[in-house]
Structures are given as C-alpha cells and as structure tokens.
Design an enzyme around this catalytic site. Sequence first.
Site, PDB file in Angstrom:
ATOM      1  N   HIS A 325       0.844  -1.207   0.000  1.00 19.16           N
ATOM      2  CA  HIS A 325       0.000   0.000   0.000  1.00 19.16           C
ATOM      3  C   HIS A 325       0.881   1.261   0.000  1.00 19.16           C
ATOM      4  CE1 HIS A 325      -3.535   2.421   1.757  1.00 19.16           C
ATOM      5  NE2 HIS A 325      -2.490   3.207   1.962  1.00 19.16           N
ATOM      6  N   GLU A 326       1.820   1.316   0.930  1.00 21.29           N
ATOM      7  CA  GLU A 326       2.648   2.534   1.019  1.00 21.29           C
ATOM      8  C   GLU A 326       3.545   2.690  -0.200  1.00 21.29           C
ATOM      9  OE1 GLU A 326       1.507   4.397   3.170  1.00 21.29           O
ATOM     10  OE2 GLU A 326       0.562   2.946   4.535  1.00 21.29           O
TER      11      GLU A 326
HETATM   12  N1  BES Z   1      -1.468   8.088   3.988  1.00 18.03           N
HETATM   13  C1  BES Z   1      -1.814   7.128   4.957  1.00 18.03           C
HETATM   14  C2  BES Z   1      -1.442   7.509   6.358  1.00 18.03           C
HETATM   15  C3  BES Z   1      -2.332   8.561   6.934  1.00 18.03           C
HETATM   16  C4  BES Z   1      -3.625   8.251   7.254  1.00 18.03           C
HETATM   17  C5  BES Z   1      -1.890   9.816   7.148  1.00 18.03           C
HETATM   18  C6  BES Z   1      -4.429   9.210   7.761  1.00 18.03           C
HETATM   19  C7  BES Z   1      -2.694  10.777   7.652  1.00 18.03           C
HETATM   20  C8  BES Z   1      -3.967  10.482   7.959  1.00 18.03           C
HETATM   21  C9  BES Z   1      -1.148   5.793   4.675  1.00 18.03           C
HETATM   22  O1  BES Z   1      -0.898   5.535   3.360  1.00 18.03           O
HETATM   23  C10 BES Z   1      -2.101   4.763   5.137  1.00 18.03           C
HETATM   24  O2  BES Z   1      -3.097   4.581   4.498  1.00 18.03           O
HETATM   25  N2  BES Z   1      -1.811   4.135   6.264  1.00 18.03           N
HETATM   26  C11 BES Z   1      -2.684   3.197   6.880  1.00 18.03           C
HETATM   27  C12 BES Z   1      -2.096   1.856   6.842  1.00 18.03           C
HETATM   28  C13 BES Z   1      -2.946   1.011   6.006  1.00 18.03           C
HETATM   29  C14 BES Z   1      -2.391   0.599   4.731  1.00 18.03           C
HETATM   30  C15 BES Z   1      -3.710  -0.049   6.676  1.00 18.03           C
HETATM   31  C16 BES Z   1      -2.869   3.585   8.307  1.00 18.03           C
HETATM   32  O3  BES Z   1      -2.020   4.247   8.847  1.00 18.03           O
HETATM   33  O4  BES Z   1      -3.905   3.224   8.864  1.00 18.03           O
HETATM   34 ZN    ZN Z   2      -2.517   5.140   2.209  1.00 14.59          ZN
END
Ligand code: BES
Ligand code: ZN
Length: 884
Positions: A325-326
């Site tokens: 995902h990342e």
């Molecule tokens: N871009 C997000 C992280 C994020 C989420 C930043 C909300 C600011 C606000 C990152 O790509 C993401 O989606 N992270 C998830 C992990 C996921 C793949 C399960 C997360 O942190 O929950």
């Molecule tokens: Zn994300």
Amino acid sequence: MARHSLIRVLTLSLLAVAWLAAAAQSEVPLGRLPDTVRPTGYRLELSVDPAKLEFSGHTEIEAVLAKPARFIFLHGRDLRVSTVQVQAGGSTLAARYTQVDESGVARLDFPQELPAGKVTLSFEYTGGFRTGAEGLFHAKVGGEWYAWTQMEPTDARRVFPGFDEPGFKTPFTVSVTAPASTKVFANAPEVAAATAVGGSVHRFAPTKPLPTYLVAIAVGPFDVLETTVPPNAVREKPLRFRVIATRGQMPRMQLAAAEAPKLLERLEAYFGRPYPFEKLDFAASPLQDGAMENAGLIVFQDALILLDPDARLGQLRSFGDVSAHEMAHQWFGNLVTPAWWTDIWLNESFAEWMGNKVSSQWRPDLDIPAVQLAEAFSAMESDALGHGRPIHQEITDSREIASAFDEITYLKGAQVLSMFESYLGPEKFREGVQLHLARYAYGNATADDFFQSLATSAHDPHLVPAMRTFIDQTGVPVIGVHETPGGLTLTQARYHPLGVSPGAPQTWKIPVCLSRGSNRSCTLLETASASIPPIAGEGPLVPNAGGDGYYRFRLDAASWRQLIAASPKLPTREAMAVGDSIWSDFAAGTGTFNRVVAAARALGEHSHALAATELAQHLEGLARSAFTEDEIAGYHRLMLSIYGPRLAAVGLDLRRGAYAADPAPAQALRQSLVPLVALEGRDPAVRKQLAAAAAASLGGDTRVLDDAFRETALAVAVQDRGVPFIAELKEALVKSSEPLFREDAAAAIGSADTPELASAALKLAFSGDLQSSETLSILEFLGRERGARSTVLAFVDDNFARVLHVVPGFVRPMMVSWLFNGGCSEEDLTKLDTWARSRLKELGGGGLELAKTKERIGVCAALRKAKGTEMAAVLSSPTAASPR
Ligand code: BES
Ligand code: ZN
C-alpha cells in the site's frame, strides 16, 4: 511622560484598529489559501536533538507573488517564530508573523506593499516535540531517544512554516543538525555530513517536487540494514533500499529487507515505470499508527516491518499489504499528487486496492482477497447507516480532512475499484492507470483527471458514470434476485437495517455478476429492475460471483436454503458473501435469527478461515451490545456449539512451530477458531490450556506458546488469573524489545473484562512507562469489553487531560465510537448525548462519529425490539436452531 505615553497608547490602538480592519477584509482561510502566492522551493535547516523537548529551525521559502501584497496567509502551528525576513525586488525587509487560527493558519505582514514577482521568505523559529505521531515526535526506546515525523494531512505546519497544501509541489533541500551519536534520514539521499556546533550537520540532495505532507525526517541511533533492488525490465539502475529501526532489532529486519523488494518489483511491473525517487527507506517507529508513505522514507508502526523469521500469518499479511500500500503511493500520491484534499480518497482507495492486489500476488496462500472482502463488508456496515459520507466528498475546511481517511475511503473505495476493474478487464484498467501517471508525473491531478484517463483507455462510455454512482452517493445497494421460468429478475434498492429510516429512493449502475457452478453471467444493472436470461448449470445461484460486487443480495426462503446447504463448498469469497447477505437480511428484519445460526453452522464447515467465521463477528457484535446480561451464557454455549467441534477436529497444540509445516490456510483456520472457542465460547479446557501456556511463556519458556496463539492466551490469562497476572504482563511488556509481543500484551491487558480488572489495567496503562501508542491501544481494547465499559468511561472522564495526551489530535474524534459503540438503549443514547455535549469540542470534532454512534445504538435497539424474542429462544436452546 504621561502625555507621551497617552500618545503612544493612541497610536498603538489606531494601528490595532487598522490591522483589525485589514484582517476583517481578509478572512482567515481555513480551507485553501488564496492564490496570491505560490512556493517554488524550500530550504529546511532543522536542529534536532531527540532527547530535548524542543527543536529549532531555519526555513527559507522561494515563492512567487501573483500580485502586489501587503500581507499573505500561510501555515504554521504552535511555532515560536523569532525572526522573519523577506527578500523582494533587491531589498530585505523584516516581516511580522502571527498565527491567526489554532488549526495553524498564519499571517505574514510586510512593512510595505511588495511588488508581484519573486520573493524569498526566511524564518527562525523553535517548536516542541510531540509525544504522539504528529508533526515532529520523539520517544525513548531501549533507553535512547529517537525522533520521526508524521506530516499528513496538515501537521507539516507544526515543523516548519509553509504553504501546507497538496497542490503546491516543490523541491525541498533539507539539512539536519543532530547529536554526533545519531543517524539522520530524510526523503532524499544524504550528500554531505560535517561536524558542527551541537553535533553533526547532515545535508540531503534536493528532492523531486513534493507536497509538504510527504516531507519526512528520522533522527536517532538507529540500526540500518542496507540492500539493493536489482535493475529490471522498467528500471535501469539498482535501487538503494534500507530498513531502519531502533537499536537491537537487526534480526527482525532481515525479512522486510528480503521481501519488500519483491513487492516493489511487482509494482514497477504494474505501473510500467520505475520507482520514482532516488532511494527507498522503510523506517520502524513504535509510535506510528499504521504507516505513512513519505516519499523515499516510509515510516511504519514497528510491528508491521519487524518480523521474526517464523512470523505468524497475520503479521506477514499486514507486512505485505501495508508495505505494498505505502509503496503504491510512491506512484499514486507521491509521483502524481491530488490537487486538493477533496481527492485524497482516490489516493487511499487506490493504494488500498493496489496493496491488496500486489500482496496477494506475492503470497497467494495468505488469502488476502478474502481479508479485503471482509473489510469491504465492514465498510458496508457503516455505509448502511443514514449518516455517512460518500467516498468523494468536497472538502472546504482543513478541519474536515481527517474525516476522509475512513473505512468508506479505504475499504469501500478498494472494493469499488476492484468491482470496476473486473467490469472493465484488468488490462484496460491498467492502461488507464499508466496513461494517468504518464500525463501527470511529478505534478498534481484531480479524480476527474483520473476518470478521463480511464475513459480514454476503456472506450466504454458507461464506465465513468457507473463508477460515479458509487463514489458520489452513500449507501449499499441490495439486489433482489427472483428466478422465473423465463430467466431472472433483478431489482435494486438501498439497503436499510432496522432502525435506519429509508430516505429518498436511490439507484446505482451496478456491475452484477451471478454464477451457477462454473457458468457466470454479468450485466450492468442500471435501473430499479431488469430481467436477464436464465443461467444454465447445476447447483444454487450465487448472486455475487467471486464476491466482486459492492452490494448485498436478497433471496426467497427456498433459494437461501439451497445456498446455505452449498456454502461449505463455495469459493471463499462467495461463501463470505452468502454469510454477509444472510446477516444483513436478518438485520433488515426480513430474515430470521434461526437462518443466521444455521448459516453460521454451515459456513463453519468451510476450509478457509474467513468463510468459516464470517458470521461469528456479527454474533460477537450482538454479544457486545444487543444481548442482555442473562443471554450471555446462552451466547457462550451457542458459539461453542458452532466452533468448538471444528477446533476439536483440527486439533490444538500450542507449542511453538507445532504447525509450521502445514499449509497457510490450515494454520489460518485454527488461528481464527481459537479466539472464538476460548473468548466467545469460553471453553474451560481450552482456556485452561491457553492460560497455562501464557503463564509459562511469561515465565521464560518460549517453546510452550506459538506467537499465533499468544494474544488470545494472554487475554485468557488476564481474565482468569486476574490482577497479579495483569501486573506481571505489564512488567514483561515494558521490558520487552519485541514489537509484536508488546502489541499482543497491550491488546491482552485491554481484554480485562470486569470493573476490578479494568481498573487495574487502566492504572498500569497510564503508569507512564509505556509508549503512548500502547496506552492508547489498551484504552481502545477495553472499550470493547462489556464488563469494562463503564469503568473505562468513568476513568476517561476523571482523567480527561491525561487521556488526551496519548491520543494524537487526528485520532480524537474517534473516541466517541470507542466509548459508546456498545450501547443499545434510550438510556445509552442520553448518556452519550450528555457526554458529547461537554467533550466534543475538546475532541476537535467528531460530529459524524457522534451521529453514527447514536445511529448504531438506535439500530441495536430496533433489532432487539423486533428480534429479541427470536434471539432469546435460540440462546436458551443454542443447539436447536435449524434453517427456516
Ligand atoms: N497516507 C496514509 C497515512 C495517513 C492516514 C496519514 C491518515 C494521515 C492520515 C497511509 O498511506 C495509510 O493509508 N496508512 C494506513 C495503513 C494502512 C495501509 C492499513 C494507516 O495508517 O492506517
Ligand atoms: Zn494510504
């Protein structure tokens, strides 16, 4: 003297009036900044000693004024700015910086009007480290201090003044002065290091154009494992890849170093473009909540990437899908960035969909598509309520951004994308994605731009309008299927559980696929009802073939019976869809509780974990809220009668590695049955076995308990062995440097299920020697235990400031649902209202969470009213239920 000062007071107040008048003319922009000024480059010089309370910075911003200006707005939050200078048209002037809104809007006043054209803004300032994952945050791990950043969505402004919007992409040239004993990482490669006053200065190459929310640094005495990803069909040069973690984690860094490159290569192949930045680092932090896709420096919650060689399936799965995902964001989000927060959904929906796709190619045995579908069903639960948000929602105020990162964006979004991917065909869909990246590389794009790209490659005028019906409106469609002699009649409407009042009629343009045996028939259902030709073949009709659709279905009693009978042998995702639709038919008031239980028993025979336990989570949900205290014993018996025999059949040997040679699906099935039998069924023998193993493993004998059963074993021991065990577990947690153990231990402490145990758990959680994220997780888990709930609420009220200290601002609005989701009565609603009235403001929003939580309580009450007698009958005689 008196006269003199009077004049001074007068002039000062005249100035203040003039300033206020100017301020009134120019309302504080809480959403997008005015288009007066556009940044073109940043130089960030930060001095970071993670052991201190504060950091300092010197930020220079190159920008262009579109028109002459006396002042501009920008962002900066809780920064103490000592000096601001502006260079414009050959002269350097002092400017005045004022933070004008608590969300971090600031105003820069110039001593005179600046002409349109280039300006350079320089700021000297200090700021404070945060203790949770927001802005620049620090933590002590193993006796040493570390710092990391989390900027998204709008916390870059806590680290440097700037134009904190995704539409402004510029190169960032970063340098960090830090203690000589530390290492420093940033988005780009380090190009020089030298000794400086107060430590060493590390200089990094200018980045590719980035928005502020993707800027990152990490500082500390890290261990680093470096490797390279070899060239491939789309990338000519090797890519530097490092895994970075707090000291002592080296043995747990090998797996990510070996496996992440495989995921990266699959992404490169899919996108047909090389990874778009100069290097890639994966950094582990115990404070990170989830993970963050900073360009070239992805930060993960430590247990996501620190894995033992014999890591359990759940951890491998999370590692695979979160890393993918990342990394998918490196293209979708980082290379091509949303023009504004309104389109952030596409970033997240896309990365979620892509992460599942690539990680399931990487390890097909982990059943990731089934996990994804279970998540889509959980999004449906939320989407079925009357209060909700569509995937795509206009954002005009930066305080609304957080609400876009929810289950609708991630989980509904991923399912909707995959539904339309199968509708269009994966190859055409991929062409659209590639075209989009090529068009907007290193720039910004909107969701409409993406739809254009898809439409161009699809040559199908139906595609985009159909997608929009899912993206722009809330709700879950329910499809009625009626077999007639001449074929099938399909109807569609919005799905409503009892307790949610129907609104105006809605329709979608739904790609519906039905199957019978190996025959499949697909149609785009665009109207309220339609007829399709019969589907030949043997066996029952499956109205959501492959589980690909974002919809539920409804059948007549005879068709349900056939489908239930066939469900143990259906493909996993289809079996899961049967379970979901049977549950939702019951929750809507049409189906019976007997049918739910019969389906749970039939599905319980399935060979794949998520199909076998699809209905268990709904029964668990009922136990958490709808069942009365007297019914709980019947619930335990019911769960035991369904899942106990299955566990007995597959066997349970808790010793480490006992099942290491078994195929993953067989391991996964056992692993999901154990908590159902032990915690929901309360099987005394299994609990005894688990608690004994938990105690022995805490005592130091790690061979007696496989990690796969550890969280459940510890939870059972917390419940059965009480306060002394909780205390011992907490000591073990604090001493441990194993991220996954710490996570399991926190979850287990959070399963304290009586007021007495919950009080002990809370006391230990807030004793100050846990990471803030761990304290938070104990609190969140305790909120789910019916026996702990009122204790938790009272504790939160009595210690509100202490509690808020461990909850990052971004997460606070969620607290409403953690604390009140178990409610099921008028009285619970009143309690919630009273609580929210005094707390909502301090939580910084949560209006939608509040509305949804209230609705959930109403849904529970309505279900109990309509189905209470039916449920009570089954619970009083759990083994008697039969399909009706
Ligand atoms: N871009 C997000 C992280 C994020 C989420 C930043 C909300 C600011 C606000 C990152 O790509 C993401 O989606 N992270 C998830 C992990 C996921 C793949 C399960 C997360 O942190 O929950
Ligand atoms: Zn994300």
